[in-house]
Scaffold this active site. Structure first.
Site, PDB file in Angstrom:
ATOM      1  N   ARG A  55      -7.127   1.869   9.816  1.00 25.49           N
ATOM      2  CA  ARG A  55      -5.784   1.975   9.245  1.00 25.49           C
ATOM      3  C   ARG A  55      -5.036   3.041  10.035  1.00 25.49           C
ATOM      4  O   ARG A  55      -5.603   3.730  10.869  1.00 25.49           O
ATOM      5  CB  ARG A  55      -5.794   2.264   7.732  1.00 25.49           C
ATOM      6  N   GLY A  56      -3.736   3.123   9.778  1.00 27.50           N
ATOM      7  CA  GLY A  56      -2.872   3.943  10.616  1.00 27.50           C
ATOM      8  C   GLY A  56      -2.180   3.033  11.606  1.00 27.50           C
ATOM      9  O   GLY A  56      -2.845   2.274  12.348  1.00 27.50           O
ATOM     10  N   ALA A  57      -0.852   3.074  11.647  1.00 25.12           N
ATOM     11  CA  ALA A  57      -0.089   2.091  12.427  1.00 25.12           C
ATOM     12  C   ALA A  57      -0.520   1.990  13.891  1.00 25.12           C
ATOM     13  O   ALA A  57      -0.789   0.882  14.377  1.00 25.12           O
ATOM     14  CB  ALA A  57       1.407   2.400  12.317  1.00 25.12           C
ATOM     15  N   ARG A  89      -1.495  -7.156   7.691  1.00 27.52           N
ATOM     16  CA  ARG A  89      -0.742  -6.135   6.955  1.00 27.52           C
ATOM     17  C   ARG A  89       0.718  -6.196   7.405  1.00 27.52           C
ATOM     18  O   ARG A  89       0.989  -6.188   8.614  1.00 27.52           O
ATOM     19  CB  ARG A  89      -1.320  -4.728   7.174  1.00 27.52           C
ATOM     20  N   GLN A 183      -6.886   8.914   1.450  1.00 26.72           N
ATOM     21  CA  GLN A 183      -6.998   9.083   2.901  1.00 26.72           C
ATOM     22  C   GLN A 183      -6.861  10.540   3.326  1.00 26.72           C
ATOM     23  O   GLN A 183      -7.422  10.954   4.341  1.00 26.72           O
ATOM     24  CB  GLN A 183      -5.944   8.243   3.628  1.00 26.72           C
ATOM     25  N   ASP A 224       4.770   4.401   9.421  1.00 31.10           N
ATOM     26  CA  ASP A 224       4.286   3.055   9.714  1.00 31.10           C
ATOM     27  C   ASP A 224       5.370   2.155  10.279  1.00 31.10           C
ATOM     28  O   ASP A 224       5.067   1.202  10.995  1.00 31.10           O
ATOM     29  CB  ASP A 224       3.688   2.442   8.444  1.00 31.10           C
TER      30      ASP A 224
END
Length: 338
Positions: A55-57, A89, A183, A224
């Site tokens: 995860r994380g753009a 996503r 997170q 994001d």
């Protein structure tokens, strides 16, 4: 990033490509253990992004780039692979930027590797520009995880902190826990601990307490997706922190590479917001928190209006929201970003 494994300090990337497979640190298991998830086809890539193995753009973008190179090498139906990965996503713009980049470069493995190297190098530049905003003795608040795990290495919001620490500045970081998936408590605190950066985890609703008591000098978060006017989407709870920072006259910075800016949309009203499974809110460690009959809402992101942003920290330098036209011009001249 620095990782201590069995008493030995090693350097590890969040995602990489090896022997025709995509390797990812399984972020669902940190901080309890470090385990590598191996993706062997586009379905595995979809699963890894959708279920937040990664995860994380920026890291999502790199994972998609590697995944498409792998799918092409495996002679998958590329239209189907693209469609599948793109559906994983909706909010993170880097995902779609990476897909377009790979399409334009015929899904070549060399293109995926270059994409990953570029994102990593640009994250370090973000750290160098952001470091100029940090003074020794500063106490910094961050929300969610925008560290090396969210990129490939260095991070976005955490990159300035890493470079400030490495340069000898004495800093302290308040880490919002970031419900419901924690997170901040699980990932950001783990990264800071690995780097030896002093920090404390705080409940999400404690940030205002420390701001009001003048115990926070600046806020740095990731993003994001960022609209043309500077409205931006980030992990749910970011908007609250921005409002509190504004009321308490605390600078609020957003650290993000050019790949996160979506100049095709005018404002944050056009950013799609992912809503995830209600059980992420209702269940913790297999225990149901509320009455069995209760339901939950679980938006994964919120949108912060640009008027709450002091400046964006990018690989091109610092830009106030009203200066984003200048950033757009620089991105247009950047061959990698086209």
């Amino acid at each position: 990033m620095k990782v201590n494994i069995d008493g030995e300090t090693k350097t590890l990337l969040a995602v990489w490509y090896e022997n025709g497979e995509v390797k990812l640190i399984d972020q669902r298991l940190i901080p309890d253990k470090i385990e590598i998830f191996t993706a062997k086809n586009s379905d595995d890539i979809y699963y890894a992004i959708k279920n937040m193995v990664v995860r994380g753009a920026p890291a999502i973008g790199v994972t998609a780039a590697y995944g498409l190179a792998m799918a092409s090498k495996n002679k998958e139906n590329m239209d189907e692979a693209v469609k599948r990965i793109a559906s994983s996503r909706p909010t993170a713009y880097d995902l779609f930027k990476a897909i377009d980049y790979m399409k334009n470069n015929k899904f070549a493995e060399s293109a995926a590797r270059r994409y990953a190297m570029e994102i990593t190098a640009r994250s370090k530049k973000i750290g160098e520009y952001g470091n100029e905003l940090i003074k020794s003795g500063d106490k910094i608040l961050t929300h969610c995880n925008a560290g090396a795990l969210a990129v490939v290495d260095w991070g976005t919001a955490l990159a300035p902190m890493r470079i400030a620490h490495d340069s000898g500045k004495n800093i302290f970081v308040y880490v919002d826990e970031t419900r419901p998936r924690l997170q901040g408590a699980r990932l950001t605190a783990w990264e800071l601990q690995q780097e030896g950066i002093e920090h404390s985890i705080i409940a999400d609703n404690a940030a205002g307490y420390f701001m009001k008591n003048k115990d926070v000098n600046l806020v740095i978060v990731g993003a994001d997706r960022i609209a043309a006017n500077g409205d931006f989407a980030n992990k749910i709870g970011t908007y609250e922190k921005a409002v509190l920072a504004k009321v308490n006259n605390i600078p609020f910075y957003v650290a993000a590479p050019g790949s996160t800016f979506d100049f095709s949309i005018k404002s944050g009203d056009e950013i799609p917001i992912e809503e995830r499974d209600e059980n992420e809110v209702l269940i913790v460690n297999d225990k149901h928190l509320g009455p069995a009959e209760s339901h939950a809402r679980n938006p994964a992101f919120d949108v912060t209006p640009h008027e709450y942003v002091t400046a964006f920290i990018t690989e091109y330098g610092l830009f106030k929201p009203e200066e984003l036209k200048n950033l757009y011009s620089m991105i247009q001249r950047d061959l990698f970003m086209r």
